[in-house]
Design an enzyme around this catalytic site. Sequence first.
Site, PDB file in Angstrom:
ATOM      1  N   ARG A 143       0.579  -1.512   0.053  1.00  0.00           N
ATOM      2  CA  ARG A 143      -0.486  -0.149   0.003  1.00  0.00           C
ATOM      3  C   ARG A 143       0.927   1.481  -0.255  1.00  0.00           C
ATOM      4  NH1 ARG A 143      -5.454  -2.017   2.165  1.00  0.00           N
ATOM      5  NH2 ARG A 143      -6.108   0.283   2.087  1.00  0.00           N
ATOM      6  N   TYR A 146       0.933   3.892  -2.158  1.00  0.00           N
ATOM      7  CA  TYR A 146      -0.265   5.583  -2.892  1.00  0.00           C
ATOM      8  C   TYR A 146      -0.429   5.903  -1.235  1.00  0.00           C
ATOM      9  CZ  TYR A 146      -5.304   6.739  -2.279  1.00  0.00           C
ATOM     10  OH  TYR A 146      -6.376   7.327  -1.693  1.00  0.00           O
ATOM     11  N   GLU A 148       2.185   6.953   1.126  1.00  0.00           N
ATOM     12  CA  GLU A 148       3.954   7.532   1.025  1.00  0.00           C
ATOM     13  C   GLU A 148       3.500   7.992   0.055  1.00  0.00           C
ATOM     14  OE1 GLU A 148       4.975   7.586   3.637  1.00  0.00           O
ATOM     15  OE2 GLU A 148       6.237   5.901   4.196  1.00  0.00           O
ATOM     16  N   LYS A 150       0.543   9.532  -1.557  1.00  0.00           N
ATOM     17  CA  LYS A 150      -0.021  11.202  -0.507  1.00  0.00           C
ATOM     18  C   LYS A 150       0.566  12.051   0.247  1.00  0.00           C
ATOM     19  CE  LYS A 150      -4.220  10.256  -3.205  1.00  0.00           C
ATOM     20  NZ  LYS A 150      -5.282  10.961  -3.767  1.00  0.00           N
ATOM     21  N   ARG A 187     -12.909  -1.948  -4.415  1.00  0.00           N
ATOM     22  CA  ARG A 187     -13.173  -1.824  -3.189  1.00  0.00           C
ATOM     23  C   ARG A 187     -14.600  -2.388  -2.628  1.00  0.00           C
ATOM     24  NH1 ARG A 187     -12.934   4.573  -3.579  1.00  0.00           N
ATOM     25  NH2 ARG A 187     -13.103   4.572  -6.086  1.00  0.00           N
ATOM     26  N   GLY A 208     -13.917  -9.921   8.917  1.00  0.00           N
ATOM     27  CA  GLY A 208     -14.700  -9.158   7.897  1.00  0.00           C
ATOM     28  C   GLY A 208     -14.438  -8.453   9.782  1.00  0.00           C
ATOM     29  N   PRO A 275      -5.987  -1.404   6.972  1.00  0.00           N
ATOM     30  CA  PRO A 275      -6.433  -1.304   8.501  1.00  0.00           C
ATOM     31  C   PRO A 275      -7.427  -1.491   9.193  1.00  0.00           C
ATOM     32  CG  PRO A 275      -5.694   0.711   7.328  1.00  0.00           C
ATOM     33  CD  PRO A 275      -5.895  -0.661   6.026  1.00  0.00           C
TER      34      PRO A 275
HETATM   35  P1  NAD Z   1     -10.437   7.170  -9.034  1.00  0.00           P
HETATM   36  O1  NAD Z   1     -10.117   5.730  -9.139  1.00  0.00           O
HETATM   37  O2  NAD Z   1     -12.740   6.639  -9.951  1.00  0.00           O
HETATM   38  O3  NAD Z   1     -10.923   7.678  -9.286  1.00  0.00           O
HETATM   39  C1  NAD Z   1      -9.403   8.961 -10.248  1.00  0.00           C
HETATM   40  C2  NAD Z   1      -9.411   9.098 -11.198  1.00  0.00           C
HETATM   41  O4  NAD Z   1      -7.914   9.749 -11.938  1.00  0.00           O
HETATM   42  C3  NAD Z   1      -9.309   9.005 -12.364  1.00  0.00           C
HETATM   43  O5  NAD Z   1     -10.312   8.929 -13.709  1.00  0.00           O
HETATM   44  C4  NAD Z   1      -8.422   8.243 -13.265  1.00  0.00           C
HETATM   45  O6  NAD Z   1      -8.576   7.824 -14.709  1.00  0.00           O
HETATM   46  C5  NAD Z   1      -7.373   9.008 -13.174  1.00  0.00           C
HETATM   47  N1  NAD Z   1      -6.002   9.527 -13.335  1.00  0.00           N
HETATM   48  C6  NAD Z   1      -5.406   8.609 -12.379  1.00  0.00           C
HETATM   49  N2  NAD Z   1      -3.894   8.522 -12.127  1.00  0.00           N
HETATM   50  C7  NAD Z   1      -3.580   9.835 -13.429  1.00  0.00           C
HETATM   51  C8  NAD Z   1      -3.192  10.388 -13.517  1.00  0.00           C
HETATM   52  N3  NAD Z   1      -1.803   9.716 -13.524  1.00  0.00           N
HETATM   53  N4  NAD Z   1      -3.352  11.116 -14.588  1.00  0.00           N
HETATM   54  C9  NAD Z   1      -4.198  11.896 -15.392  1.00  0.00           C
HETATM   55  N5  NAD Z   1      -4.903  10.772 -14.567  1.00  0.00           N
HETATM   56  C10 NAD Z   1      -5.457   9.955 -13.476  1.00  0.00           C
HETATM   57  O7  NAD Z   1     -10.574   7.837  -7.559  1.00  0.00           O
HETATM   58  P2  NAD Z   1     -11.565   8.309  -6.876  1.00  0.00           P
HETATM   59  O8  NAD Z   1     -12.539   8.002  -5.741  1.00  0.00           O
HETATM   60  O9  NAD Z   1     -12.367   8.917  -7.509  1.00  0.00           O
HETATM   61  O10 NAD Z   1     -10.748   9.376  -6.407  1.00  0.00           O
HETATM   62  C11 NAD Z   1     -10.524  10.542  -6.313  1.00  0.00           C
HETATM   63  C12 NAD Z   1      -8.929  11.247  -5.964  1.00  0.00           C
HETATM   64  O11 NAD Z   1      -9.829  10.833  -3.977  1.00  0.00           O
HETATM   65  C13 NAD Z   1      -7.879  10.313  -5.265  1.00  0.00           C
HETATM   66  O12 NAD Z   1      -7.188  11.424  -4.948  1.00  0.00           O
HETATM   67  C14 NAD Z   1      -7.819   9.565  -4.111  1.00  0.00           C
HETATM   68  O13 NAD Z   1      -6.975   9.100  -3.291  1.00  0.00           O
HETATM   69  C15 NAD Z   1      -8.640  10.187  -3.374  1.00  0.00           C
HETATM   70  N6  NAD Z   1      -9.683   9.448  -2.415  1.00  0.00           N
HETATM   71  C16 NAD Z   1     -10.323   9.438  -2.279  1.00  0.00           C
HETATM   72  C17 NAD Z   1     -11.745   7.775  -1.532  1.00  0.00           C
HETATM   73  C18 NAD Z   1     -12.625   7.267  -1.291  1.00  0.00           C
HETATM   74  O14 NAD Z   1     -13.257   6.496  -0.357  1.00  0.00           O
HETATM   75  N7  NAD Z   1     -13.245   7.597  -2.959  1.00  0.00           N
HETATM   76  C19 NAD Z   1     -10.973   8.267  -0.892  1.00  0.00           C
HETATM   77  C20 NAD Z   1      -9.586   8.747   0.327  1.00  0.00           C
HETATM   78  C21 NAD Z   1      -9.126   9.528  -1.507  1.00  0.00           C
HETATM   79  N1  UDP Z   2     -12.730  -5.379   1.148  1.00  0.00           N
HETATM   80  C1  UDP Z   2     -13.422  -6.856   1.480  1.00  0.00           C
HETATM   81  N2  UDP Z   2     -14.040  -7.717   0.738  1.00  0.00           N
HETATM   82  C2  UDP Z   2     -13.560  -6.834  -0.853  1.00  0.00           C
HETATM   83  C3  UDP Z   2     -12.832  -5.847  -0.877  1.00  0.00           C
HETATM   84  C4  UDP Z   2     -12.185  -5.540   0.613  1.00  0.00           C
HETATM   85  O1  UDP Z   2     -13.476  -7.502   2.975  1.00  0.00           O
HETATM   86  O2  UDP Z   2     -14.124  -7.528  -1.531  1.00  0.00           O
HETATM   87  C5  UDP Z   2     -11.926  -5.250   2.598  1.00  0.00           C
HETATM   88  C6  UDP Z   2     -10.972  -4.704   2.596  1.00  0.00           C
HETATM   89  O3  UDP Z   2      -9.728  -5.546   3.356  1.00  0.00           O
HETATM   90  C7  UDP Z   2     -10.579  -3.305   3.434  1.00  0.00           C
HETATM   91  C8  UDP Z   2     -12.208  -2.915   3.287  1.00  0.00           C
HETATM   92  O4  UDP Z   2     -12.965  -4.253   2.908  1.00  0.00           O
HETATM   93  O5  UDP Z   2     -10.233  -3.955   5.183  1.00  0.00           O
HETATM   94  C9  UDP Z   2     -12.087  -1.933   3.370  1.00  0.00           C
HETATM   95  O6  UDP Z   2     -11.774  -2.180   2.248  1.00  0.00           O
HETATM   96  P1  UDP Z   2     -11.168  -0.816   0.845  1.00  0.00           P
HETATM   97  O7  UDP Z   2     -10.523  -1.179  -0.258  1.00  0.00           O
HETATM   98  O8  UDP Z   2     -13.056  -0.644  -0.299  1.00  0.00           O
HETATM   99  O9  UDP Z   2     -10.687   0.801   1.486  1.00  0.00           O
HETATM  100  P2  UDP Z   2     -10.014   0.257   2.423  1.00  0.00           P
HETATM  101  O10 UDP Z   2      -9.834  -0.714   2.030  1.00  0.00           O
HETATM  102  O11 UDP Z   2      -8.670   1.312   1.361  1.00  0.00           O
HETATM  103  O12 UDP Z   2     -10.310   2.084   3.142  1.00  0.00           O
END
Ligand code: NAD
Ligand code: UDP
Length: 318
Positions: A143, A146, A148, A150, A187, A208, A275
């Site tokens: 992980r 991602y 590090e 961020k 996810r 779980g 986590p």
């Molecule tokens: P997502 O994967 O749906 O969207 C990310 C987008 O970025 C995609 O359209 C992808 O094609 C584009 N992308 C990736 N690398 C790229 C690059 N090098 N150049 C141009 N485009 C690029 O994910 P999301 O859930 O929409 O997340 C958006 C942002 O929010 C991300 O930075 C993610 O780290 C952050 N974030 C999301 C969550 C969540 O729960 N969804 C939680 C924490 C942080």
């Molecule tokens: N997870 C799971 N089954 C799945 C996908 C994810 O049990 O098919 C678990 C994963 O191991 C984590 C939690 O669900 O403990 C949330 O995972 P997710 O990928 O949605 O988010 P993140 O771990 O990045 O918070």
Amino acid sequence: MRILVTGGAGFIGSHLIDYLMAQGHRVIAVDNFLSGKKANIARHFHNPNFKFIKHDISLPLNAKLGPLDQIYNLACPASPLQYQVNPLKTWQTNVFGTGLMLELARKNSARLLQASTSEVYGDPKEHPQKESYFGNVNPLGDRSCYDEGKRAAETLCYIYRAKYKTDVKIARIFNTYGPRMIFSDGRALPNFIKQALTNEPLTIFGSGRQTRSLMYIDDLILGLVKLMNRPNFFGPVNLGNPNQEINILALAKKTIKLCHSKSQLKFQALPEDDPIKRRPAIALAKKTLGWSPGVSLEQGLKATIKDFKARLNNPAAK
Ligand code: NAD
Ligand code: UDP
């Protein structure tokens, strides 16, 4: 305003663009379609206020953009499955990409909002997680590209603010879900909903018993926009829903129930550095932004399931 949204074709980016376009702004979306889809933004292609540039943000962007007022830097795959496919590119997107976007913000005197993450807290020893917590992150694991990446991006924001007075804001986003998440996202929620709707077993990693706090997309978009438009505030600020902490097993069972599914559960190994607990402390967001999330898990899940059902029944969307 003229607003650039990187990662605009992704899950969060496309919902943000819908919101900004509805407010009458001019939006430029940048995306390389790594984990995003054209279909997410196709409705805006004929709008003269919208422009799309296919580009990888870890490389210099030479297109003529014109003056910019705001930059939302969201580009980066967010799902562990997706961001581990090419860990080097994930790291480069966060570090080189954020650096290039900060430089663009500096040159335009634009404001930049950085999409950071609860992953900067790693597998937290403090619960719930406050912004002052430095985190517990393994720099040498699957992980890490991602987490590090961020963390380094936050440092870059800090440096640009201190050295160049660039107007930067950091949002630490906690698990967000909703319509448009792609079926192959990996996810927990998109996996569970797709598995439940197709009566396949739901894959539970580990026991779980690990928890996540789930926020519906509409709540996040309001939080991001409030943060971007709040003057004289750098953050970092947590954006998440502390009222919806749930363990993954309970989430799977709830999804099966709401989908009226016959699916069983299938237990698999817990991935490395996954986590065990996660819940945001959001006092800072409440105080500085006047923001708190309002959508319940039940409401949000129903809306998301409806969207997944519609797409599963549409061969083109599949
Ligand atoms: P997502 O994967 O749906 O969207 C990310 C987008 O970025 C995609 O359209 C992808 O094609 C584009 N992308 C990736 N690398 C790229 C690059 N090098 N150049 C141009 N485009 C690029 O994910 P999301 O859930 O929409 O997340 C958006 C942002 O929010 C991300 O930075 C993610 O780290 C952050 N974030 C999301 C969550 C969540 O729960 N969804 C939680 C924490 C942080
Ligand atoms: N997870 C799971 N089954 C799945 C996908 C994810 O049990 O098919 C678990 C994963 O191991 C984590 C939690 O669900 O403990 C949330 O995972 P997710 O990928 O949605 O988010 P993140 O771990 O990045 O918070």
